[in-house]
Design a protein around this motif. Structure first.
Motif, PDB file in Angstrom:
ATOM      1  N   PHE A  16       0.810  -1.215   0.000  1.00 25.92           N
ATOM      2  CA  PHE A  16       0.000   0.000   0.000  1.00 25.92           C
ATOM      3  C   PHE A  16       0.852   1.277   0.000  1.00 25.92           C
ATOM      4  O   PHE A  16       0.319   2.374   0.071  1.00 25.92           O
ATOM      5  CB  PHE A  16      -0.953   0.011   1.202  1.00 25.92           C
TER       6      PHE A  16
ATOM      7  N   VAL B  76      -3.267  -0.068   7.797  1.00 22.18           N
ATOM      8  CA  VAL B  76      -3.662   0.656   6.578  1.00 22.18           C
ATOM      9  C   VAL B  76      -5.046   1.274   6.762  1.00 22.18           C
ATOM     10  O   VAL B  76      -5.272   2.444   6.409  1.00 22.18           O
ATOM     11  CB  VAL B  76      -3.628  -0.274   5.338  1.00 22.18           C
TER      12      VAL B  76
ATOM     13  N   SER C  85      -5.901   5.198   6.658  1.00 17.63           N
ATOM     14  CA  SER C  85      -6.754   5.664   5.551  1.00 17.63           C
ATOM     15  C   SER C  85      -7.782   6.694   6.013  1.00 17.63           C
ATOM     16  O   SER C  85      -8.339   7.423   5.192  1.00 17.63           O
ATOM     17  CB  SER C  85      -7.443   4.484   4.859  1.00 17.63           C
TER      18      SER C  85
ATOM     19  N   LEU D 133      -4.544   6.863   0.387  1.00 15.98           N
ATOM     20  CA  LEU D 133      -4.476   5.513   0.942  1.00 15.98           C
ATOM     21  C   LEU D 133      -5.868   4.894   0.979  1.00 15.98           C
ATOM     22  O   LEU D 133      -6.038   3.709   0.691  1.00 15.98           O
ATOM     23  CB  LEU D 133      -3.849   5.558   2.343  1.00 15.98           C
TER      24      LEU D 133
ATOM     25  N   LYS E  23      -6.677   3.513  -2.395  1.00 15.29           N
ATOM     26  CA  LYS E  23      -6.012   2.222  -2.621  1.00 15.29           C
ATOM     27  C   LYS E  23      -6.744   1.100  -1.880  1.00 15.29           C
ATOM     28  O   LYS E  23      -6.906   0.007  -2.406  1.00 15.29           O
ATOM     29  CB  LYS E  23      -4.559   2.276  -2.144  1.00 15.29           C
ATOM     30  N   LEU E  24      -7.170   1.397  -0.658  1.00 21.24           N
ATOM     31  CA  LEU E  24      -7.863   0.399   0.149  1.00 21.24           C
ATOM     32  C   LEU E  24      -9.212   0.043  -0.457  1.00 21.24           C
ATOM     33  O   LEU E  24      -9.574  -1.137  -0.547  1.00 21.24           O
ATOM     34  CB  LEU E  24      -8.029   0.899   1.588  1.00 21.24           C
TER      35      LEU E  24
END
Length: 164
Positions: free
Chosen positions: A26, A130, A134, A140, A143-144
């Motif tokens: 990530f 993560v 986020s 982020l 991306k998650l």
């Protein structure tokens, strides 16, 4: 975005590396430290205080047996701490399979919580770090969300028209 990964023994490196792999996937910066809560308490305290000053935002801590490391770290910092209970190495096997570590980490006293993942599941500790980050970092979170959509898509593909 910084995560610190702590574990008490060099023999836990391969297990805890799974958290680092998720963070790398990530694009999350991290540093790892091997420090025992029992054998190097003062150095541990100084290191936790330093990672806080360096901008660390989440700590992942893996430990086996009495599994004091995550709780000791949580007592030093107000940062979120994610505990990874670990099975002890085969030469030191106590026959408890990591249950001792799990119970030690999950049974923290009131006011000093440690988020806890499953026994040996450092990978989930990475994913939880993560998720926590986020909240603050939109890139982020994107991306998650993308990762989760792919998970759902992959799961849907595997569950359709299964031959038995």
């Amino acid at each position: 975005m910084k995560v610190a990964i702590f574990f008490g023994s060099k023999s836990d490196t391969d297990k805890m590396k799974k958290a680092a792999e998720v963070l790398s996937e990530f694009g999350v910066d991290y540093k790892a430290y091997i420090l025992s809560a029992h054998r190097a308490g003062e150095i541990l305290k100084q290191t936790v205080e330093q990672v806080e000053k360096d901008g660390c935002e989440v700590i992942i801590a893996g430990a086996g047996l009495a599994a004091a490391l995550p709780g000791v770290i949580a007592g030093i910092t107000t940062l979120p701490v994610i505990g990874v209970p670990l099975e002890c190495i085969s030469g030191n096997s106590n026959g408890l399979g990591g249950m001792d570590a799990l119970l030690s980490i999950v049974q923290m006293p009131p006011q000093i919580p440690v988020a806890t993942v499953g026994i040996g599941n450092a990978k989930n500790a990475g994913y939880l770090a993560v998720q926590i980050l986020s909240i603050k970092y939109p890139e982020l979170k994107e991306k998650l969300v993308s990762f989760r959509k792919k998970l759902a898509s992959d799961a849907a593909q595997t569950g359709i028209d299964v031959a038995l």
